[in-house]
Design a protein around this motif. Structure first.
Motif, PDB file in Angstrom:
ATOM      1  N   GLU A 151      33.842  42.662  39.027  1.00  0.00           N
ATOM      2  CA  GLU A 151      32.794  43.664  39.331  1.00  0.00           C
ATOM      3  C   GLU A 151      33.319  44.780  40.588  1.00  0.00           C
ATOM      4  OE1 GLU A 151      28.649  43.259  41.761  1.00  0.00           O
ATOM      5  OE2 GLU A 151      30.257  41.934  42.165  1.00  0.00           O
ATOM      6  N   SER A 152      34.560  44.105  41.210  1.00  0.00           N
ATOM      7  CA  SER A 152      35.166  44.949  41.952  1.00  0.00           C
ATOM      8  C   SER A 152      36.155  46.219  41.496  1.00  0.00           C
ATOM      9  CB  SER A 152      36.019  44.373  43.108  1.00  0.00           C
ATOM     10  OG  SER A 152      37.155  43.780  42.538  1.00  0.00           O
ATOM     11  N   ILE A 153      36.218  46.034  40.169  1.00  0.00           N
ATOM     12  CA  ILE A 153      37.161  47.214  39.616  1.00  0.00           C
ATOM     13  C   ILE A 153      36.469  47.877  38.332  1.00  0.00           C
ATOM     14  CG2 ILE A 153      39.314  46.070  40.234  1.00  0.00           C
ATOM     15  CD1 ILE A 153      39.445  45.004  37.432  1.00  0.00           C
ATOM     16  N   THR A 154      35.323  47.547  38.354  1.00  0.00           N
ATOM     17  CA  THR A 154      34.432  48.336  37.113  1.00  0.00           C
ATOM     18  C   THR A 154      33.258  49.005  37.750  1.00  0.00           C
ATOM     19  OG1 THR A 154      33.017  46.200  37.036  1.00  0.00           O
ATOM     20  CG2 THR A 154      35.108  46.485  35.638  1.00  0.00           C
ATOM     21  N   PRO A 155      32.671  49.768  36.740  1.00  0.00           N
ATOM     22  CA  PRO A 155      31.435  50.750  37.467  1.00  0.00           C
ATOM     23  C   PRO A 155      30.409  50.147  37.756  1.00  0.00           C
ATOM     24  CG  PRO A 155      32.452  51.575  35.182  1.00  0.00           C
ATOM     25  CD  PRO A 155      32.893  50.449  35.614  1.00  0.00           C
ATOM     26  N   ILE A 196      53.905  39.255  35.129  1.00  0.00           N
ATOM     27  CA  ILE A 196      54.548  40.568  35.387  1.00  0.00           C
ATOM     28  C   ILE A 196      53.797  40.972  36.923  1.00  0.00           C
ATOM     29  CG2 ILE A 196      54.431  43.106  35.019  1.00  0.00           C
ATOM     30  CD1 ILE A 196      54.552  42.390  32.227  1.00  0.00           C
ATOM     31  N   SER A 197      52.675  40.883  36.902  1.00  0.00           N
ATOM     32  CA  SER A 197      51.718  40.866  38.190  1.00  0.00           C
ATOM     33  C   SER A 197      52.314  40.142  39.364  1.00  0.00           C
ATOM     34  CB  SER A 197      50.334  40.777  38.055  1.00  0.00           C
ATOM     35  OG  SER A 197      49.980  39.529  37.718  1.00  0.00           O
ATOM     36  N   THR A 198      52.605  38.636  39.019  1.00  0.00           N
ATOM     37  CA  THR A 198      52.991  37.819  40.238  1.00  0.00           C
ATOM     38  C   THR A 198      54.305  38.504  40.728  1.00  0.00           C
ATOM     39  OG1 THR A 198      51.836  35.908  39.390  1.00  0.00           O
ATOM     40  CG2 THR A 198      53.341  35.531  40.921  1.00  0.00           C
ATOM     41  N   LEU A 199      55.337  38.722  39.884  1.00  0.00           N
ATOM     42  CA  LEU A 199      56.682  39.122  40.284  1.00  0.00           C
ATOM     43  C   LEU A 199      56.463  40.564  40.996  1.00  0.00           C
ATOM     44  CD1 LEU A 199      58.609  38.647  37.036  1.00  0.00           C
ATOM     45  CD2 LEU A 199      58.952  37.457  39.225  1.00  0.00           C
ATOM     46  N   ALA A 200      55.560  41.273  40.625  1.00  0.00           N
ATOM     47  CA  ALA A 200      55.325  42.633  41.332  1.00  0.00           C
ATOM     48  C   ALA A 200      54.791  42.233  42.674  1.00  0.00           C
ATOM     49  CB  ALA A 200      54.133  43.577  40.618  1.00  0.00           C
ATOM     50  N   ILE A 201      53.876  41.329  42.925  1.00  0.00           N
ATOM     51  CA  ILE A 201      53.282  41.130  44.215  1.00  0.00           C
ATOM     52  C   ILE A 201      54.535  40.400  44.980  1.00  0.00           C
ATOM     53  CG2 ILE A 201      51.972  39.652  45.622  1.00  0.00           C
ATOM     54  CD1 ILE A 201      50.284  41.749  44.592  1.00  0.00           C
ATOM     55  N   GLY A 202      55.418  39.541  44.612  1.00  0.00           N
ATOM     56  CA  GLY A 202      56.417  38.940  45.325  1.00  0.00           C
ATOM     57  C   GLY A 202      57.659  39.803  45.897  1.00  0.00           C
ATOM     58  N   LEU A 203      57.848  40.720  44.717  1.00  0.00           N
ATOM     59  CA  LEU A 203      58.779  41.834  44.904  1.00  0.00           C
ATOM     60  C   LEU A 203      58.521  42.874  45.928  1.00  0.00           C
ATOM     61  CD1 LEU A 203      60.258  42.104  41.375  1.00  0.00           C
ATOM     62  CD2 LEU A 203      61.459  41.001  43.287  1.00  0.00           C
ATOM     63  N   GLY A 321      47.862  48.048  41.586  1.00  0.00           N
ATOM     64  CA  GLY A 321      47.041  46.981  42.022  1.00  0.00           C
ATOM     65  C   GLY A 321      46.007  46.448  41.313  1.00  0.00           C
ATOM     66  N   THR A 322      45.431  47.452  40.602  1.00  0.00           N
ATOM     67  CA  THR A 322      44.127  47.142  39.560  1.00  0.00           C
ATOM     68  C   THR A 322      44.882  46.041  38.620  1.00  0.00           C
ATOM     69  OG1 THR A 322      43.086  49.056  40.003  1.00  0.00           O
ATOM     70  CG2 THR A 322      42.569  48.104  38.027  1.00  0.00           C
ATOM     71  N   ILE A 323      46.125  46.410  38.012  1.00  0.00           N
ATOM     72  CA  ILE A 323      46.731  45.616  36.976  1.00  0.00           C
ATOM     73  C   ILE A 323      47.147  44.088  37.782  1.00  0.00           C
ATOM     74  CG2 ILE A 323      48.940  45.294  35.666  1.00  0.00           C
ATOM     75  CD1 ILE A 323      48.926  48.392  35.664  1.00  0.00           C
ATOM     76  N   ILE A 326      44.037  42.234  37.770  1.00  0.00           N
ATOM     77  CA  ILE A 326      43.504  41.933  36.216  1.00  0.00           C
ATOM     78  C   ILE A 326      44.610  40.669  36.044  1.00  0.00           C
ATOM     79  CG2 ILE A 326      43.867  42.407  33.642  1.00  0.00           C
ATOM     80  CD1 ILE A 326      43.207  45.324  34.295  1.00  0.00           C
ATOM     81  N   GLY A 327      45.663  40.560  36.546  1.00  0.00           N
ATOM     82  CA  GLY A 327      46.709  39.497  36.339  1.00  0.00           C
ATOM     83  C   GLY A 327      45.904  38.120  36.960  1.00  0.00           C
ATOM     84  N   VAL A 328      45.206  38.485  38.065  1.00  0.00           N
ATOM     85  CA  VAL A 328      44.391  37.297  38.701  1.00  0.00           C
ATOM     86  C   VAL A 328      43.366  36.927  37.815  1.00  0.00           C
ATOM     87  CG1 VAL A 328      43.391  36.419  40.690  1.00  0.00           C
ATOM     88  CG2 VAL A 328      45.411  37.846  40.966  1.00  0.00           C
ATOM     89  N   ILE A 329      42.490  37.769  37.406  1.00  0.00           N
ATOM     90  CA  ILE A 329      41.478  37.606  36.282  1.00  0.00           C
ATOM     91  C   ILE A 329      41.728  36.765  35.365  1.00  0.00           C
ATOM     92  CG2 ILE A 329      39.722  38.838  34.839  1.00  0.00           C
ATOM     93  CD1 ILE A 329      39.747  41.064  36.932  1.00  0.00           C
TER      94      ILE A 329
END
Length: 493
Positions: A151-155, A196-203, A321-323, A326-329
């Protein structure tokens, strides 16, 4: 930063050192035929590759637990790191490995059947109730949490109710498909997004100039702004990522698709270690970007999904951040699906409802989804509280099943008994102290009563185990894992 990196390094080292010992203590047999081959049915028993099984196991067990739990656990400060690392290596990964491998040795049996075999038939009914309750709560929580994130990233026209409905439609379609089609095809892509999203957050956290709290003598205390005591609350707040009974309902699913026992350490122990790494990163991000008061306010004003949004956008910007969101979703959606799939099979087994036709699958599935849909209207924080309690009680049952298995086979059973006693005591204290139980608060009387009850239960457990072992014949199936094919398979097997 040093605590974060040291914690991740410790988790990886734990896999290679302690995980290897746990595997040796269990005693794998690479030449043994697995249920995937012996009971192949093209639906639940389907041989799949080691990488595919591993990613399915990770997505099944992860959910929002190793993210939401550490976010809320971050309120306690850096002491949360200790529970994630120690709990994961000595508790959670051992728990997952043992249940996965014991199921592999028992026709891919679910926890209620394993409890019946190793703890006694009367226990089966209690475990069935807990397993079904837990899976219903997990499925509901893992519908509500991704729905809030979506809901937070959709119209605005896509309402929360519509999103929940769409998730249930996806679950319904996936539940009735064979496992290699429902999970084997989609999950590798979900897994890539997650990694990929977890690595991005960590790095971004490590190289973005952020001050990451370290565990020092000065920070070895409770920072919770609400004054909530560390024990037992922290051990229920951070369950996924440390130790979680929910995983015992998921491991048998992958035990039914594994082709060799030597894959177990990577698939079961290793994927729990991976979940611990995810938990470390999100706990560190929450502590680094927000102070305790701000974090507490964000959680109380909604769900931890608000924190996920803020962390993702602050570290990665709007697009990436949106990607990351999505990784968390994909985590809770995949875990919710596997929870309902397990709930269907456990319910069908318990009620002796044949699952050989689509009509009979839907006969069980649709009522379960209807109950869950009603539960989505309950406040998320209340659902999470009951989920955590049922989750850790199930973890205790799983550890006691594993201990009995090792004890009967003259293996080192302390590896599961010690974490089992600790979690049992935490569960009893929780029941005596929390409003969902007796509401006594963390008083001296609550601790005394909890100690008495825990000792009483363990004495009963120990005495029944000794009696069971005395009565065993050397050729008994409990000792040799020699079962007639199909012993614990439901009628659809």
């Amino acid at each position: 930063m040093f605590t974060l990196l040291g914690g991740i390094a410790s988790l990886i080292l734990g896999y290679f050192v302690y995980g290897k010992y746990i595997e040796k203590n269990f005693g794998i047999d690479p030449d043994r035929t697995t249920p995937a081959e012996a009971l192949r049915d093209g639906y639940d028993f389907v041989p799949m590759s080691k990488p595919k099984n591993a990613i399915i196991q990770l997505l099944n067990i992860a959910g929002t637990g190793p993210i939401f739990g550490p976010i809320m656990g971050a309120l306690y400060g850096p002491v949360a790191y200790i529970w994630i690392v120690v709990g994961c290596i000595l508790g959670g990964a051992v728990h997952d490995y043992m249940i996965g491998m014991i199921s592999l040795r028992n026709d891919g049996a679910h926890l209620p059947e394993l409890a019946s075999k190793y703890l006694g038939k009367p226990v089966k009914h209690v475990v069935n109730i807990f397993a079904m309750l837990l899976l219903m709560l997990v499925g509901t929580v893992f519908v509500a949490s991704p729905a809030n994130l979506i809901e937070s990233i959709t119209p605005n026209w896509l309402t929360l109710e519509m999103i929940i409905g769409l998730i249930f439609v996806y679950y319904l379609i996936s539940t009735i498909l064979p496992i290699d089609k429902a999970m084997g095809v989609v999950y590798p892509y979900f897994g890539a997004i997650l990694i990929i999203s977890t690595l991005a957050i960590g790095l971004s956290l490590i190289f973005g100039g952020h001050t990451i709290p370290n565990l020092t003598p000065g920070t070895m205390k409770n920072f919770n702004p609400s004054g909530t005591q560390i024990f037992p609350a922290l051990f229920f707040t951070i369950s996924c990522g440390a130790i979680s009974g929910f995983h015992a309902t998921q491991a048998p699913m992958v035990a039914r698709t594994s082709k060799n026992e030597k894959e177990g350490r990577f698939t079961f122990y290793g994927m729990m270690i991976a979940e611990g790494v995810i938990a470390m990163i999100w706990a560190a991000a929450s502590m680094s970007l927000f102070n305790g008061q701000t974090l507490n306010q964000m959680i109380n004003n909604g769900t931890p999904s608000l924190v996920v949004n803020q962390v993702s956008y602050m570290l990665l910007g709007s697009v990436f951040g949106t990607i990351a969101i999505i990784g968390v979703i994909v985590l809770p959606i995949s875990s919710g699906l596997s929870a309902f799939r397990s709930l269907r099979t456990i319910t069908a087994d318990y009620l002796h409802i044949n699952q050989s036709t689509l009509k009979k699958v839907l006969m069980v599935t649709i009522p379960l989804y209807a109950i869950s849909l009603v539960l989505t209207q309950v406040d998320f924080n209340i659902l999470w509280r009951y989920f955590n309690w049922a989750n850790q009680v199930t973890a205790v049952i799983s550890l006691l099943v594993s201990t009995r298995y090792l004890y009967l086979k003259n293996k080192n059973y302390l590896v599961t008994l010690l974490p089992g006693i600790f979690m049992l005591y935490a569960c009893v204290v929780y029941i005596f102290s929390e409003p969902i139980g007796f509401g006594m608060g963390l008083t001296t009387l609550a601790y005394i009563l909890s100690t008495i009850v825990t000792i009483g239960l363990m004495v009963l457990y120990w005495e029944t185990g000794k009696k069971q072992k005395r009565e065993l014949d050397p050729s008994d199936k409990l000792l040799n894992d020699q079962l007639p094919i199909g012993t614990f398979v439901s009628e659809n097997g």
